[in-house]
Design an enzyme around this catalytic site. Structure first.
Site, PDB file in Angstrom:
ATOM      1  N   SER A 562       0.715  -1.090   0.030  1.00  0.00           N
ATOM      2  CA  SER A 562       0.042  -0.102   0.130  1.00  0.00           C
ATOM      3  C   SER A 562       0.849   1.234   0.084  1.00  0.00           C
ATOM      4  O   SER A 562       1.976   1.303   0.532  1.00  0.00           O
ATOM      5  CB  SER A 562      -0.901   0.003   1.200  1.00  0.00           C
ATOM      6  N   TYR A 575      -4.240  -0.686   9.564  1.00  0.00           N
ATOM      7  CA  TYR A 575      -3.974  -1.230   8.264  1.00  0.00           C
ATOM      8  C   TYR A 575      -2.462  -0.952   7.902  1.00  0.00           C
ATOM      9  O   TYR A 575      -1.735  -1.853   7.431  1.00  0.00           O
ATOM     10  CB  TYR A 575      -4.886  -0.433   7.221  1.00  0.00           C
TER      11      TYR A 575
END
Ligand code: ZN
Length: 685
Positions: A562, A575
């Site tokens: 990410s 996350y």
């Protein structure tokens, strides 16, 4: 038993090319008659030429076509009156024959007619059917073919000795026919059956009747245990587990000069043949018909697994068996290779392992299946000749002339170039939608086999069905499960090994994205984020590495990370921390994997909304709050903040994944690759 499938109600009313297509499909629909492109049919009829003039024509199956699904255009039209005059020639090379037949086409752009066109032309009969039917091959592939053919079929059929298809064989069959005006067909030793008649129905029915008669003759003489006494192998569950454990090593050993897709067969016949006391002798005789040799090569390789449950030992035994097979193949090639054909492939296509069954190798799953089907029928034919005095094949010289036949080698040069991921197997987690599905779609388009994994089994099944519809059957496998379960991850890779022989590319993509500021974050959400995004990737990496090490042919990991790792956003701690763990894991793995030629890289996409399960309404609301915008502005917000002002789509991530999975990035490992439409705070440092 083959069956007569002709139905007058279904057949075209008027005799013509329509009846030929109908009858040919019936013949092609039975594997005991015709296998994968084998056999051919023809009809002499009247059609109109390009100027509308009536003309006598020969409609004959096109080269390489499959009888079971060919349509009208599968039967090119040649002018028989131009073919007949060459019957009086003494000889003709294959090249001369092909060039001549090509000149006799009614439509110069039509597909190339069958290599056996002259044989059809030299017979005076209107309709002709030809197959390499198993039962007929049983009658001819033994030491006493003339007696068995005569005893089984009587004097309605002429017997023609073996010749490789071409001008000489066509002439020979034509002459035999002329000497036996009452004959309704010909049996060609080590090759197959021709039947003829005034109508397509006659030729078809005579074909079926002859094969049924041969089947009965062979069945009446069948032996119990035709492959010798069979030593009992492991029970089914143990056998499957042993085959799964062995497959990647086999795939690695068969991967020169090119990677192969493997197909495993543990049918009772394969187990009986591989485990039979006579397996060694029976597997060294040769093919049933020259047509098969092109697929299976001359002989299979038999591995005398002394304890098939001991994988390491079986691998060593396979190495020895393959080395010995290659030496003997090389000797055989050198003995007969007068024309100096280049030979760089010294690996078998069929591998028999005592106690476990058969593996076949092909450039894709379809080819692996073709080889498997052909060798299954070969085993059946070998078994059924036990009661007829034992199996005989072509002479070694004729075997060579069939495997290295210019006309067939030429066909291979016409194949389209292989796609970038051809011969590769990719495992992709989180593949039911979004980025994972986009990657699967892209990899399939580039020729890979894909094993899709997702927690949502129902959606995964739908995705796999859709991919199979669009990219063709046989290359997509759906295995539902949980990336945080060690058992599920082992099962995922086992499925890949059993279905395709191993794995080359591993895409760790499954992820979840709980939002929330650290001070409000539930422990459960934190742990779930770590479990799926970090531990899940660790388990995928661990299982993948074990297979890649055993296979020994390199490989590539692509982790979907990410943009939040280099450039975290607030209220996204669970996350971002989990994705950072995943990224660091990838870096460490790249150090450990490099000596095996395995590369590990991480994609860093940003804000991929299309088809995403990650971007739930809750996450949108939370991210909107964190950024100080409304939920319906989220997509636009992310687009606008990028340098390029573009939204990132699954297909953009898939394109980058393809690059990192393919040999084009062969000098890149241990790195991150942003797919974020440009974000200066996320520039890799
Ligand atoms: Zn043939």
């Amino acid at each position: 038993m083959v069956r007569d499938l002709w139905k007058d109600a279904d057949a075209p009313k008027k005799e013509g090319i329509g009846s030929l297509v109908y009858g040919s499909r019936l013949l092609g629909s039975d594997e005991d008659l015709v296998l994968w492109g084998g056999g051919n049919t023809s009809l002499k009829t009247e059609e109109k030429d390009h100027a509308g003039r009536p003309l006598r024509v020969l409609r004959v199956k096109g080269s390489g076509g499959d009888l079971k699904d060919l349509g009208l255009d599968g039967y090119p039209c040649v002018k028989p009156d131009e073919l007949l005059p060459i019957r009086d020639r003494k000889a003709m090379t294959d090249e001369e024959m092909v060039a001549y037949v090509g000149r006799c086409l009614l439509d110069p752009k039509a597909r190339r007619p069958s290599i056996e066109t002259l044989l059809h032309a030299f017979l005076p009969d209107r309709a002709i059917f030809h197959s390499h039917a198993d039962a007929i091959l049983c009658l001819t592939n033994n030491a006493d073919a003339p007696r068995h053919v005569a005893a089984a079929l009587g004097d309605d059929f002429v017997l023609v000795p073996y010749r490789r298809p071409g001008f000489a064989l066509s002439k020979l069959v034509g002459e035999a026919r002329a000497k036996a005006p009452k004959a309704i067909g010909a049996v060609l030793v080590n090759h197959g059956l021709f039947t003829w008649g005034d109508t397509v129905k006659d030729a078809y029915r005579r074909h079926i009747k002859a094969v049924r008669t041969a089947e009965k003759y062979v069945a009446a003489r069948a032996r119990k245990q035709p492959f010798g006494a069979v030593k009992a192998g492991p029970a089914e569950a143990e056998r499957i587990a042993a085959a799964t454990a062995l497959a990647p090593a086999l795939r690695g050993l068969l991967a020169t000069p090119s990677r192969m897709i493997l197909r495993y067969d543990d049918s009772p016949e394969a187990l009986a043949f591989a485990g039979g006391a006579n397996a060694r002798a029976l597997s060294r005789i040769g093919p049933a018909t020259p047509d098969h040799l092109l697929h299976t090569k001359r002989l299979p390789c038999l591995v005398e697994a002394s304890n098939p449950l001991d994988t390491e030992k079986t691998v060593r035994e396979t190495e020895r068996a393959l080395a010995s097979w290659s030496r003997s193949y090389d000797r055989w090639v050198r003995r007969w290779n007068d024309e100096g054909h280049p030979v760089d492939d010294l690996k078998p296509r069929v591998l028999l392992v005592r106690g476990l069954g058969m593996w076949t190798a092909g450039r894709d799953p379809r080819q692996a299946r073709v080889k498997g089907d052909i060798y299954s029928h070969t085993m059946g034919i070998i078994g059924n000749t036990a009661g007829l005095g034992g199996f005989r094949s072509l002479s070694p010289r004729e075997q060579f002339r069939a495997e290295y036949w210019e006309l067939e080698l030429y066909k291979r040069t016409l194949l389209p170039p292989e796609k970038e991921l051809a011969r590769r197997v990719a495992v992709i987690t989180g593949a039911a939608r979004g980025i994972g599905l986009g990657i699967a779609d892209r990899f399939l388009a580039e020729g890979a086999c894909v094993v899709l994994h997702d927690l949502d089994g129902e959606r995964l099944e739908l995705a796999a069905d859709d991919l199979s519809r669009r990219h063709g059957p046989g290359r997509t496998l759906a295995v539902p499960g949980d990336v945080t379960s060690e058992k599920d991850m082992a099962a995922l890779f086992a499925s890949a090994c059993l279905a395709f022989g191993g794995v080359d590319i591993v895409v760790g993509n499954a992820g979840i994205a709980p939002g929330g500021a650290v001070e409000n974050l539930e422990r459960d959400d934190w742990e779930k984020a770590l479990a799926v995004n970090a531990t899940g990737c660790f388990l995928v990496a661990r299982e993948g590495m074990r297979i890649l090490r055993q296979q020994g042919t390199g490989g590539a990991f692509v982790f979907v990370g990410s943009k939040n790792v280099p450039a975290p956003g607030k209220e996204f701690g669970a996350y971002s921390a989990a994705k950072a763990a995943q990224t660091q894991l990838a870096r460490v793995l790249s150090l450990e994997a490099a000596p095996l030629g395995v590369r590990v890289n991480v994609l860093q996409p940003d804000a991929v909304f299309e088809g995403s399960a990650l971007w739930s309404p809750e996450l949108r609301a939370k991210r909107a709050k964190a950024q100080g915008i409304r939920a319906d502005q989220v997509e636009d917000f992310y687009r606008r903040r990028s340098l390029l002002g573009l939204q990132v789509r699954p297909r953009d991530v898939a394109e980058a994944a393809l690059f990192l999975a393919s040999d084009r990035s062969s000098r890149t490992t241990g790195t991150v690759f942003p797919v974020d439409a440009g974000l200066k705070e996320a520039f890799p440092r």
